[in-house]
Design a protein around this motif. Structure first.
Motif, PDB file in Angstrom:
ATOM      1  N   UNK A   6      62.836   5.325  48.370  1.00 16.98           N
ATOM      2  CA  UNK A   6      64.043   5.184  49.167  1.00 16.98           C
ATOM      3  C   UNK A   6      65.233   5.379  48.250  1.00 16.98           C
ATOM      4  N   UNK A   7      66.116   6.292  48.635  1.00 15.60           N
ATOM      5  CA  UNK A   7      67.271   6.613  47.778  1.00 15.60           C
ATOM      6  C   UNK A   7      68.035   5.355  47.406  1.00 15.60           C
ATOM      7  N   UNK A  63      79.358  13.197  49.264  1.00 16.46           N
ATOM      8  CA  UNK A  63      78.390  12.950  48.169  1.00 16.46           C
ATOM      9  C   UNK A  63      78.422  11.468  47.856  1.00 16.46           C
ATOM     10  N   UNK A  64      77.296  10.788  48.001  1.00 11.79           N
ATOM     11  CA  UNK A  64      77.271   9.352  47.722  1.00 11.79           C
ATOM     12  C   UNK A  64      76.552   9.132  46.395  1.00 11.79           C
ATOM     13  N   UNK A  65      77.206   8.421  45.498  1.00  9.28           N
ATOM     14  CA  UNK A  65      76.623   8.255  44.157  1.00  9.28           C
ATOM     15  C   UNK A  65      75.847   6.965  43.983  1.00  9.28           C
ATOM     16  N   UNK A  66      76.261   5.919  44.726  1.00  5.74           N
ATOM     17  CA  UNK A  66      75.544   4.635  44.599  1.00  5.74           C
ATOM     18  C   UNK A  66      75.627   3.903  45.929  1.00  5.74           C
ATOM     19  N   UNK A  67      74.662   3.053  46.168  1.00  7.35           N
ATOM     20  CA  UNK A  67      74.707   2.284  47.410  1.00  7.35           C
ATOM     21  C   UNK A  67      73.318   1.914  47.889  1.00  7.35           C
ATOM     22  N   UNK A  68      73.267   1.360  49.097  1.00  5.28           N
ATOM     23  CA  UNK A  68      71.994   0.992  49.700  1.00  5.28           C
ATOM     24  C   UNK A  68      71.833   1.732  51.016  1.00  5.28           C
ATOM     25  N   UNK A  92      71.267  17.765  42.265  1.00 13.53           N
ATOM     26  CA  UNK A  92      70.594  17.573  40.969  1.00 13.53           C
ATOM     27  C   UNK A  92      71.195  16.425  40.158  1.00 13.53           C
ATOM     28  N   UNK A  93      72.303  15.862  40.629  1.00 15.72           N
ATOM     29  CA  UNK A  93      72.813  14.648  39.981  1.00 15.72           C
ATOM     30  C   UNK A  93      72.221  13.398  40.618  1.00 15.72           C
ATOM     31  N   UNK A  94      71.345  13.588  41.587  1.00 18.14           N
ATOM     32  CA  UNK A  94      70.749  12.428  42.258  1.00 18.14           C
ATOM     33  C   UNK A  94      71.652  11.873  43.355  1.00 18.14           C
ATOM     34  N   UNK A 154      61.812  18.655  43.773  1.00 16.39           N
ATOM     35  CA  UNK A 154      60.842  18.910  44.852  1.00 16.39           C
ATOM     36  C   UNK A 154      59.875  17.744  45.008  1.00 16.39           C
ATOM     37  N   UNK A 155      59.394  17.231  43.876  1.00 17.59           N
ATOM     38  CA  UNK A 155      58.448  16.100  43.949  1.00 17.59           C
ATOM     39  C   UNK A 155      59.153  14.887  44.552  1.00 17.59           C
ATOM     40  N   UNK A 156      60.389  14.654  44.136  1.00 14.70           N
ATOM     41  CA  UNK A 156      61.153  13.509  44.659  1.00 14.70           C
ATOM     42  C   UNK A 156      61.294  13.635  46.175  1.00 14.70           C
TER      43      UNK A 156
END
Ligand code: BTN
Length: 331
Positions: free
Chosen positions: A181-182, A320-325, A305-307, A274-276
């Motif tokens: 889960x991201x 673009x969301x960099x952090x969170x739940x 590619x920065x996640x 791709x695996x992610x």
């Protein structure tokens, strides 16, 4: 002195695990290790206190009956099938946080692949300043030092890589299929079984080191979780209905991490992404994201590619969301 005792313990265990016959005499151990018989006797008693079941007979000597499921180097290293990762293991019965310790060791020059593992953490750290519940002898609290020669903007690929490797390790070890889960929580069903906290030390164009911090709930039972997380957390024991070997899980995880790390260098970022995506199954899902106090709702498009998570809001705007739940909507 502490190191010397550990060294003797490890050497005694090696002899007990590989004796020429069933029993090995105190005299033989003392001769081989060049320590006194009293020292051998003291260390055997110490090993017993650690949970080693060692039979002792006046005439025949000592025999190892059973080893405890401890994550000490002498237990983990013998069947560890990695080339370099975990060849040096810093083990602690209790530490504030394995990540903090690994960071300190890396600052002092520890090499790529050195790992820190603890039976318990007094200040286990989670994402977004949260605490990571870390009671003794039940779970895995692991931090790995990496020194990849990549630019700092690629550091988040290491986090994605670690999430993929942890998912694969859980699957091959238990047969249970986790999802990611991201950004990098691992779930079994809808409950969290593992989390990652990666920390980076870098300058503008160069990474000095990355600490991969991984916590996996292995032998926790439902009642052991604090009330606040009881409904949201799980462990391999809960899901499988039986105790698991922490040592074997650690061995498999290190092996899987080492192999995904080399896949990254051989095949590049796309192999990791791709695996992610395969483990996360995120694309196209309706999500609610809480990020720094704001709530956003929309369709998850992908990760970059920065996640970062790319979210499409109702009015078609992309963010673009960099952090969170993240929370998923059903359906
Ligand atoms: C999260 O999901 O919030 C991340 C949890 C990370 C926990 C691990 S346990 C080993 C390492 N040491 C820490 O203090 N944290 C990480």
């Amino acid at each position: 002195m502490g190191d010397l005792k550990i060294h003797i313990d490890e050497a005694i265990l090696k002899l007990l695990k590989n004796p020429p016959s069933d029993f090995i005499s105190g005299e033989e151990i003392s001769r081989q290790l060049k320590v006194t018989r009293t020292a051998v006797w003291k260390r055997i008693n110490h090993l017993r206190k650690m949970g080693y079941e060692i039979e002792g007979e006046t005439h025949s000597g000592y025999r190892l009956i059973r080893s405890p499921d401890l994550l000490i180097p002498s237990e983990v290293k013998p069947d560890l099938k990695t080339q370099w990762m975990g060849k040096s293991i810093h083990h602690f019965f209790e530490i504030d946080s394995t990540n903090s310790k690994a960071y300190q060791l890396a600052m002092e020059g520890a090499e790529e692949g050195e790992v820190v593992v603890a039976e318990s953490q007094s200040q286990g750290r989670g994402r977004l300043g949260r605490e990571w519940f870390s009671p003794p002898y039940l779970n895995l609290y692991l931090s790995i030092i990496l020194r990849p020669k990549i630019p700092p903007h690629q550091a988040s690929l290491m986090t994605l890589m670690a999430a993929v490797a942890t998912a694969e390790a859980i699957y091959s070890f238990s047969g249970l299929k986790p999802s990611i889960k991201w950004p990098n929580d691992l779930l079994l069903g809808e409950k969290k079984v593992a989390g990652l906290l990666n920390e980076i030390h870098s300058e503008a164009d160069r990474i000095h080191f990355i600490i991969l911090g991984i916590g996996v709930n292995l032998n926790m039972e439902v009642r052991m979780f604090p009330k606040e997380i009881r409904a949201k957390a799980t462990s391999l024991k809960i899901e499988r209905g039986e105790e698991v070997s922490r040592k074997e899980f650690l061995q498999i995880l290190l092996q899987t991490l080492e192999s995904w790390y080399s896949i990254f260098f051989k095949k590049g970022a796309s192999a990791i992404l791709d695996a992610w995506r395969g483990w996360a199954n995120l694309q196209g899902r309706l999500v609610k994201i809480t990020s720094f106090g704001d709530t956003l709702v929309g369709k998850a498009i992908d990760i970059d590619s920065d996640g970062a998570l790319i979210l499409e809001t109702k009015n078609g705007e992309r963010k673009r969301i960099l952090a969170g739940d993240v929370e998923y909507f059903r359906g």
